[in-house]
Enzyme design. Structure first.
Site, PDB file in Angstrom:
ATOM      1  CG  HIS A   4      -0.285  -0.262   2.516  1.00 26.52           C
ATOM      2  ND1 HIS A   4       0.015  -1.238   3.113  1.00 26.52           N
ATOM      3  CD2 HIS A   4      -0.196   0.810   3.579  1.00 26.52           C
ATOM      4  CE1 HIS A   4       0.692  -1.133   4.238  1.00 26.52           C
ATOM      5  NE2 HIS A   4       0.650   0.238   4.561  1.00 26.52           N
ATOM      6  CG  HIS A  20       0.452   5.578   4.114  1.00 30.89           C
ATOM      7  ND1 HIS A  20      -0.233   5.762   5.182  1.00 30.89           N
ATOM      8  CD2 HIS A  20       1.519   4.378   4.042  1.00 30.89           C
ATOM      9  CE1 HIS A  20       0.091   4.463   5.808  1.00 30.89           C
ATOM     10  NE2 HIS A  20       1.073   3.549   5.174  1.00 30.89           N
TER      11      HIS A  20
HETATM   12  P1  5GP Z   1       1.674   0.822   7.732  1.00 32.47           P
HETATM   13  O1  5GP Z   1       1.672  -0.869   7.116  1.00 32.47           O
HETATM   14  O2  5GP Z   1       2.046   1.497   6.237  1.00 32.47           O
HETATM   15  O3  5GP Z   1       2.727   1.054   8.415  1.00 32.47           O
HETATM   16  O4  5GP Z   1       0.468   1.068   7.976  1.00 32.47           O
HETATM   17  C1  5GP Z   1      -1.076   0.406   7.653  1.00 32.47           C
HETATM   18  C2  5GP Z   1      -1.835   1.632   7.797  1.00 32.47           C
HETATM   19  O5  5GP Z   1      -3.321   0.943   7.728  1.00 32.47           O
HETATM   20  C3  5GP Z   1      -2.022   2.747   8.951  1.00 32.47           C
HETATM   21  O6  5GP Z   1      -2.002   3.865   8.577  1.00 32.47           O
HETATM   22  C4  5GP Z   1      -3.314   2.213   9.560  1.00 32.47           C
HETATM   23  O7  5GP Z   1      -3.975   3.314  10.191  1.00 32.47           O
HETATM   24  C5  5GP Z   1      -4.128   1.587   8.483  1.00 32.47           C
HETATM   25  N1  5GP Z   1      -5.111   0.581   8.795  1.00 32.47           N
HETATM   26  C6  5GP Z   1      -4.767  -0.390   9.695  1.00 32.47           C
HETATM   27  N2  5GP Z   1      -6.014  -1.200   9.652  1.00 32.47           N
HETATM   28  C7  5GP Z   1      -6.979  -0.395   9.007  1.00 32.47           C
HETATM   29  C8  5GP Z   1      -8.489  -0.939   8.680  1.00 32.47           C
HETATM   30  O8  5GP Z   1      -8.904  -1.841   9.104  1.00 32.47           O
HETATM   31  N3  5GP Z   1      -8.745  -0.039   7.851  1.00 32.47           N
HETATM   32  C9  5GP Z   1      -8.234   0.853   7.102  1.00 32.47           C
HETATM   33  N4  5GP Z   1      -9.090   1.722   6.481  1.00 32.47           N
HETATM   34  N5  5GP Z   1      -7.043   1.349   7.581  1.00 32.47           N
HETATM   35  C10 5GP Z   1      -6.457   0.570   8.176  1.00 32.47           C
END
Ligand code: 5GP
Length: 138
Positions: free
Chosen positions: A102, A104
């Site tokens: 993903h 951001h």
């Molecule tokens: P990363 O893996 O890039 O560190 O962060 C994962 C991102 O996914 C975080 O910004 C968190 O807020 C988001 N996130 C985690 N669980 C969920 C979810 O169930 N739904 C959504 N829409 N975002 C999520």
């Protein structure tokens, strides 16, 4: 490291967990981050499985980046933004917490501050932000 098909974004793709959808095409899905670091914070994912940038195919990366650009351009208009911050994390040491590739996207205005992590947003607010970006994409 292998792909875990039970990760939370796989469940969103499979419809098991809801999301505030902003955009989708054949290859990618865009939805609101549930803990936004700034108003308008979205996540762009490929619809096919890959853990992160390190195991993604060139086609997955190309599709995701095309959507990142499309949504970023719409956000510049929707938020009257001065710029865009992209974030993308790989593996635990790289800061990754959800193991489905993903990006951001954060719309930025001069002088604004990113909120600390871990603050859950109100669903009505996320729905309103999604509407705003969708309108700019239309
Ligand atoms: P990363 O893996 O890039 O560190 O962060 C994962 C991102 O996914 C975080 O910004 C968190 O807020 C988001 N996130 C985690 N669980 C969920 C979810 O169930 N739904 C959504 N829409 N975002 C999520």
């Amino acid at each position: 490291m292998s792909y875990d098909p039970d990760n939370i974004f796989a469940k969103i793709l499979g419809g098991e967990i809801p999301c505030h959808k902003v955009y989708e095409d054949d290859d990618t899905l865009v939805f609101m981050d549930i803990m936004p670091r700034i108003d308008g914070h979205v996540l762009v994912i490929p619809k096919t499985p890959c853990r992160n940038m390190l195991d993604a195919s060139a086609d997955q990366l190309a599709a995701v980046m095309a959507t990142v650009q499309k949504v970023s351009q719409a956000m510049m208009a929707a938020y009257g933004a001065d710029g865009i911050t992209l974030q993308q994390f790989n593996e635990p040491a790289g800061g990754q917490e959800v193991y489905h590739l993903h990006f951001h996207i954060l719309p930025r205005r001069e002088g604004d501050k990113i909120r600390p992590p871990g603050q859950m947003a109100d669903h009505a607010d996320l729905a309103a932000e999604a509407d705003k970006i969708r309108a700019a994409l239309a």
